[in-house]
Design a protein around this motif. Structure first.
Motif, PDB file in Angstrom:
ATOM      1  N   LYS A 205      59.686 -35.818  63.007  1.00 13.66           N
ATOM      2  CA  LYS A 205      58.450 -35.688  63.789  1.00 13.66           C
ATOM      3  C   LYS A 205      58.728 -35.067  65.155  1.00 13.66           C
ATOM      4  CE  LYS A 205      58.715 -40.373  65.707  1.00 13.66           C
ATOM      5  NZ  LYS A 205      58.049 -41.682  65.821  1.00 13.66           N
ATOM      6  N   ASP A 206      57.718 -34.380  65.682  1.00 11.79           N
ATOM      7  CA  ASP A 206      57.803 -33.788  67.010  1.00 11.79           C
ATOM      8  C   ASP A 206      57.614 -34.880  68.063  1.00 11.79           C
ATOM      9  OD1 ASP A 206      58.111 -31.842  68.880  1.00 11.79           O
ATOM     10  OD2 ASP A 206      56.294 -30.732  68.406  1.00 11.79           O
ATOM     11  N   ASP A 207      57.815 -34.517  69.316  1.00 11.79           N
ATOM     12  CA  ASP A 207      57.702 -35.488  70.402  1.00 11.79           C
ATOM     13  C   ASP A 207      56.316 -36.106  70.485  1.00 11.79           C
ATOM     14  OD1 ASP A 207      60.328 -35.010  71.075  1.00 11.79           O
ATOM     15  OD2 ASP A 207      59.860 -33.586  72.674  1.00 11.79           O
ATOM     16  N   ASP A 208      55.293 -35.352  70.077  1.00 13.54           N
ATOM     17  CA  ASP A 208      53.921 -35.870  70.118  1.00 13.54           C
ATOM     18  C   ASP A 208      53.513 -36.550  68.812  1.00 13.54           C
ATOM     19  OD1 ASP A 208      53.665 -33.731  68.427  1.00 13.54           O
ATOM     20  OD2 ASP A 208      52.116 -32.703  69.578  1.00 13.54           O
ATOM     21  N   GLY A 209      54.471 -36.719  67.886  1.00 12.40           N
ATOM     22  CA  GLY A 209      54.186 -37.384  66.618  1.00 12.40           C
ATOM     23  C   GLY A 209      53.686 -36.469  65.529  1.00 12.40           C
ATOM     24  N   SER A 210      53.497 -35.196  65.822  1.00 18.79           N
ATOM     25  CA  SER A 210      53.029 -34.257  64.800  1.00 18.79           C
ATOM     26  C   SER A 210      54.155 -33.939  63.815  1.00 18.79           C
ATOM     27  CB  SER A 210      52.510 -32.974  65.439  1.00 18.79           C
ATOM     28  OG  SER A 210      53.525 -32.330  66.174  1.00 18.79           O
ATOM     29  N   SER A 211      53.785 -33.391  62.663  1.00 19.23           N
ATOM     30  CA  SER A 211      54.779 -33.095  61.636  1.00 19.23           C
ATOM     31  C   SER A 211      54.316 -31.926  60.778  1.00 19.23           C
ATOM     32  CB  SER A 211      55.030 -34.323  60.750  1.00 19.23           C
ATOM     33  OG  SER A 211      53.841 -34.726  60.087  1.00 19.23           O
ATOM     34  N   THR A 212      55.235 -31.411  59.980  1.00 18.67           N
ATOM     35  CA  THR A 212      54.946 -30.358  59.015  1.00 18.67           C
ATOM     36  C   THR A 212      55.492 -30.780  57.655  1.00 18.67           C
ATOM     37  OG1 THR A 212      57.014 -29.185  59.494  1.00 18.67           O
ATOM     38  CG2 THR A 212      55.083 -28.560  60.778  1.00 18.67           C
ATOM     39  N   TYR A 213      55.104 -30.027  56.607  1.00 17.84           N
ATOM     40  CA  TYR A 213      55.520 -30.386  55.253  1.00 17.84           C
ATOM     41  C   TYR A 213      56.057 -29.162  54.537  1.00 17.84           C
ATOM     42  CZ  TYR A 213      55.672 -33.356  51.127  1.00 17.84           C
ATOM     43  OH  TYR A 213      56.109 -34.113  50.069  1.00 17.84           O
ATOM     44  N   GLN A 214      57.079 -29.370  53.742  1.00 21.72           N
ATOM     45  CA  GLN A 214      57.848 -28.282  53.142  1.00 21.72           C
ATOM     46  C   GLN A 214      56.993 -27.305  52.341  1.00 21.72           C
ATOM     47  OE1 GLN A 214      61.558 -29.342  51.149  1.00 21.72           O
ATOM     48  NE2 GLN A 214      61.040 -27.995  49.459  1.00 21.72           N
ATOM     49  N   GLY A 215      57.148 -26.012  52.669  1.00 18.41           N
ATOM     50  CA  GLY A 215      56.617 -24.946  51.835  1.00 18.41           C
ATOM     51  C   GLY A 215      55.143 -24.642  51.986  1.00 18.41           C
ATOM     52  N   SER A 216      54.398 -25.412  52.783  1.00 17.27           N
ATOM     53  CA  SER A 216      52.943 -25.215  52.819  1.00 17.27           C
ATOM     54  C   SER A 216      52.426 -24.693  54.157  1.00 17.27           C
ATOM     55  CB  SER A 216      52.219 -26.521  52.461  1.00 17.27           C
ATOM     56  OG  SER A 216      52.764 -27.605  53.178  1.00 17.27           O
ATOM     57  N   ASN A 217      53.303 -24.518  55.148  1.00 14.92           N
ATOM     58  CA  ASN A 217      52.901 -23.944  56.437  1.00 14.92           C
ATOM     59  C   ASN A 217      51.723 -24.689  57.054  1.00 14.92           C
ATOM     60  OD1 ASN A 217      54.556 -21.302  56.980  1.00 14.92           O
ATOM     61  ND2 ASN A 217      54.055 -21.267  54.804  1.00 14.92           N
ATOM     62  N   ILE A 218      51.798 -26.002  57.040  1.00 14.76           N
ATOM     63  CA  ILE A 218      50.770 -26.835  57.657  1.00 14.76           C
ATOM     64  C   ILE A 218      51.402 -27.673  58.759  1.00 14.76           C
ATOM     65  CG2 ILE A 218      49.144 -26.975  55.730  1.00 14.76           C
ATOM     66  CD1 ILE A 218      50.552 -29.530  54.810  1.00 14.76           C
ATOM     67  N   VAL A 219      50.617 -27.981  59.777  1.00 13.36           N
ATOM     68  CA  VAL A 219      51.055 -28.844  60.861  1.00 13.36           C
ATOM     69  C   VAL A 219      49.878 -29.723  61.238  1.00 13.36           C
ATOM     70  CG1 VAL A 219      50.412 -27.193  62.672  1.00 13.36           C
ATOM     71  CG2 VAL A 219      52.174 -28.912  63.145  1.00 13.36           C
ATOM     72  N   GLY A 220      50.161 -30.936  61.666  1.00 11.47           N
ATOM     73  CA  GLY A 220      49.072 -31.828  62.045  1.00 11.47           C
ATOM     74  C   GLY A 220      49.574 -33.031  62.804  1.00 11.47           C
ATOM     75  N   LYS A 221      48.660 -33.699  63.476  1.00 13.94           N
ATOM     76  CA  LYS A 221      48.997 -34.915  64.205  1.00 13.94           C
ATOM     77  C   LYS A 221      49.361 -36.022  63.226  1.00 13.94           C
ATOM     78  CE  LYS A 221      45.943 -33.951  68.133  1.00 13.94           C
ATOM     79  NZ  LYS A 221      44.741 -34.407  68.889  1.00 13.94           N
ATOM     80  N   GLY A 222      50.453 -36.696  63.490  1.00 14.42           N
ATOM     81  CA  GLY A 222      50.850 -37.818  62.662  1.00 14.42           C
ATOM     82  C   GLY A 222      51.487 -37.407  61.356  1.00 14.42           C
ATOM     83  N   LYS A 223      51.293 -38.249  60.341  1.00 20.83           N
ATOM     84  CA  LYS A 223      51.919 -38.050  59.035  1.00 20.83           C
ATOM     85  C   LYS A 223      51.044 -37.149  58.169  1.00 20.83           C
ATOM     86  CE  LYS A 223      54.032 -42.655  59.143  1.00 20.83           C
ATOM     87  NZ  LYS A 223      54.124 -43.973  58.469  1.00 20.83           N
ATOM     88  N   ILE A 224      51.613 -36.026  57.728  1.00 19.45           N
ATOM     89  CA  ILE A 224      50.882 -35.118  56.847  1.00 19.45           C
ATOM     90  C   ILE A 224      51.727 -34.846  55.609  1.00 19.45           C
ATOM     91  CG2 ILE A 224      49.828 -34.063  58.880  1.00 19.45           C
ATOM     92  CD1 ILE A 224      51.450 -31.528  58.233  1.00 19.45           C
ATOM     93  N   ALA A 225      51.069 -34.441  54.530  1.00 20.57           N
ATOM     94  CA  ALA A 225      51.809 -34.108  53.314  1.00 20.57           C
ATOM     95  C   ALA A 225      50.965 -33.237  52.403  1.00 20.57           C
ATOM     96  CB  ALA A 225      52.233 -35.374  52.565  1.00 20.57           C
ATOM     97  N   GLN A 226      51.662 -32.462  51.594  1.00 22.36           N
ATOM     98  CA  GLN A 226      51.048 -31.762  50.469  1.00 22.36           C
ATOM     99  C   GLN A 226      51.270 -32.625  49.236  1.00 22.36           C
ATOM    100  OE1 GLN A 226      51.852 -27.445  49.518  1.00 22.36           O
ATOM    101  NE2 GLN A 226      52.786 -28.389  47.706  1.00 22.36           N
ATOM    102  N   LEU A 227      50.192 -32.947  48.538  1.00 22.54           N
ATOM    103  CA  LEU A 227      50.252 -33.759  47.332  1.00 22.54           C
ATOM    104  C   LEU A 227      50.021 -32.865  46.118  1.00 22.54           C
ATOM    105  CD1 LEU A 227      48.030 -36.719  48.577  1.00 22.54           C
ATOM    106  CD2 LEU A 227      50.462 -36.298  49.010  1.00 22.54           C
ATOM    107  N   GLN A 228      50.429 -33.338  44.949  1.00 26.04           N
ATOM    108  CA  GLN A 228      50.252 -32.518  43.758  1.00 26.04           C
ATOM    109  C   GLN A 228      50.278 -33.358  42.493  1.00 26.04           C
ATOM    110  OE1 GLN A 228      54.048 -30.126  43.867  1.00 26.04           O
ATOM    111  NE2 GLN A 228      54.293 -30.956  41.800  1.00 26.04           N
ATOM    112  N   CYS A 229      49.865 -32.722  41.421  1.00 23.65           N
ATOM    113  CA  CYS A 229      50.101 -33.239  40.072  1.00 23.65           C
ATOM    114  C   CYS A 229      50.045 -32.047  39.136  1.00 23.65           C
ATOM    115  CB  CYS A 229      49.065 -34.297  39.688  1.00 23.65           C
ATOM    116  SG  CYS A 229      49.387 -34.982  38.041  1.00 23.65           S
TER     117      CYS A 229
END
Length: 362
Positions: A205-229
Motif C-alpha cells: 500500500k501507498d502512504d495514503d493507504g491506496s493500492s493497485t492490482y496486478q495487470g488491470s491498471n487500476i488504483v484506488g483508496k484502500g483495498k482494491i482488487a480485480q475479481l474473476q471467474c
C-alpha cells in the motif's frame, strides 16, 4: 507515490475515485502511454530461464524502470509495474500447485486427487511459493523507492482456484458429481483469500493507504482488487448464482473498490447475476480472441446492462491504430456520456498521436 514520472498524480487519483463511485466525469479515463522520452537506461542481461525471468526481482524492476524512463504517461496513465509474480492465480501455488514456467506466464499442475480433499485446504505460512512472493514484494517495494506502484498479486478466487487445484477437466466432473463438496471448497477458498490479500496489501500500500492490482491498471483508496471467474463460461447462470455470486459478494463487501473481469462472450450470460451484487463497483470487459474489439457497437447491449446498473466499465480498445481507437471512444462517449468509462489503450507508436488522443475531450 512520488511524482517522479508524472506530475498530476493528485488529479489522477481523484478521477479514479470518481470512476469507482460512478460520479460525473467531464471526460472518460484513458490510459495513454507513448515512447520517445529521453532518459537513462540501465543495461541488463536477460535471465537464462523463464523462472528467473519472473522471479528475479532486480531484473524485473530495472526492466520496468527503463520503461518509465523512456515513456510518457498521458491522460490517466500512471506508472505501475505489470507484475511481481509469475502470472494469475497465484493462490493455487500457495495451496499446493506447482508452477510450470514459460517465457509468457506460468501454468499450474493439479494438486488434489479428488473433491473430497477440498475440506483439507489450509493456509500454510511456510509454503515456499508464498514465502517467495512475500520476499519478492518486499524487495520490489524497496527498489521502487516510491517512484511507481507495485500491485497486489493476482491471487484469483472461488471456483477458478478449485479448477487449478483439480485440473479444469476433472473439476467439470466435480461440478456435476459432487456439487456439495464444490460448495465446501468455495467456502474454504473464501476463508483464505483475505489471509493472503491482507498481507500483500500491508506490504504494498501507498502512504495514503491506496493500492493497485496486478495487470488491470487500476488504483484506488484502500483495498482494491480485480475479481474473476473464468470457469463461469462452462457453467449455467443458476450454478453461477449458487456457487460464485455469494463468494464474489463477500469479497466485494470486504474491499474498498472492486472490478470484475468479464472474460468473453460465453460469460455474458452471467451479467445479470453480477449486476445484482450492489457492492461491485466496476466491470472489465474482455471480448476475446477473434471477436470484435471490446469497444465495438456489438457489445452495446452488454454496456446497457452495466451502465444501467450504475456500475463503471473498463474497456481495452486495441483493434487498428490511434484513429480507430479515437473513433471507438468517441462513439461510446456520444452514446453514454463520459461518466463510468475507463479506456485501456495499447502503447502508442509515437508521442504526437498520443497527445492528439489525450486532448480528444478538452
Amino acid at each position: 507515490m512520488r511524482n517522479t514520472y508524472i506530475d498530476n498524480w493528485g488529479i489522477i487519483k481523484n478521477r479514479f475515485e470518481k470512476w469507482w463511485n460512478h460520479e460525473p466525469l467531464s471526460k472518460p479515463l484513458m490510459r495513454i502511454v507513448a515512447p520517445g522520452k529521453p532518459g537513462k537506461n540501465t543495461p541488463m542481461e536477460k535471465p537464462a530461464t523463464p523462472r528467473e525471468f519472473f522471479t528475479n526481482v532486480t531484473y524485473v524492476m530495472n526492466d520496468y524502470r527503463n520503461f518509465c524512463e523512456s515513456h510518457y504517461f498521458l491522460g490517466d496513465a500512471f506508472p505501475v509495474i505489470r507484475r511481481i509474480s509469475y502470472g494469475a492465480g497465484t493462490m493455487s501455488s500457495y495451496l499446493g500447485c506447482e508452477p510450470e514456467f514459460s517465457w509468457q506466464t506460468a501454468w499450474y499442475t493439479p494438486a488434489l486427487s479428488g473433491p473430497q480433499e477440498f475440506e483439507n485446504i489450509r493456509y500454510n505460512e511456510e509454503n515456499p511459493w508464498w514465502q517467495l512472493h512475500l520476499k519478492m514484494m518486499k524487495e520490489a517495494k524497496e527498489l521502487a523507492r516510491g517512484d511507481f506502484y507495485i500491485p497486489v498479486v493476482d491471487l484469483v478466487e472461488n471456483i477458478d482456484i478449485l479448477a487449478a487445484l483439480r485440473g479444469p477437466q476433472e473439476f467439470c466432473f466435480d461440478l456435476i458429481d459432487e456439487p456439495e463438496l464444490v460448495q465446501l471448497g468455495v467456502k474454504m477458498i473464501d476463508g483464505l483469500y483475505f489471509k493472503y490479500y491482507d498481507r500483500c496489501y500491508e506490504i504494498l500500500k501507498d502512504d495514503d493507504g491506496s493500492s493497485t492490482y496486478q495487470g488491470s491498471n487500476i488504483v484506488g483508496k484502500g483495498k482494491i482488487a480485480q475479481l474473476q471467474c473464468d470457469h463461469s463460461a462452462m457453467i449455467s447462470p443458476q450454478m453461477f448464482r449458487d456457487l460464485v455470486q455469494p463468494s464474489l459478494r463477500l469479497q466485494c463487501q470486504n474491499l474498498d473498490h472492486s472490478l470484475y473481469h468479464l472474460d468473453g462472450p460465453d460469460a455474458i450470460k452471467h451479467a445479470p447475476a453480477l449486476m445484482e451484487i450492489k457492492e461491485l463497483d466496476a466491470v472489465q470487459w474482455i471480448s476475446g480472441a477473434g471477436k470484435p474489439d471490446a469497444g465495438s457497437a456489438d457489445w452495446y447491449p452488454l454496456f446497457d446492462q452495466i451502465i444501467g446498473a450504475g456500475k463503471s466499465l473498463q474497456i481495452p480498445v486495441s483493434k487498428g491504430g490511434p484513429q480507430d481507437w479515437a473513433k471507438s471512444i468517441q462513439n461510446l462517449v456520444k452514446r453514454y456520456g463520459a461518466t463510468g468509462f475507463y479506456f485501456l489503450l495499447p502503447d502508442f507508436p509515437d508521442l504526437a498521436s498520443a497527445q492528439k488522443l489525450a486532448s480528444l475531450f478538452d
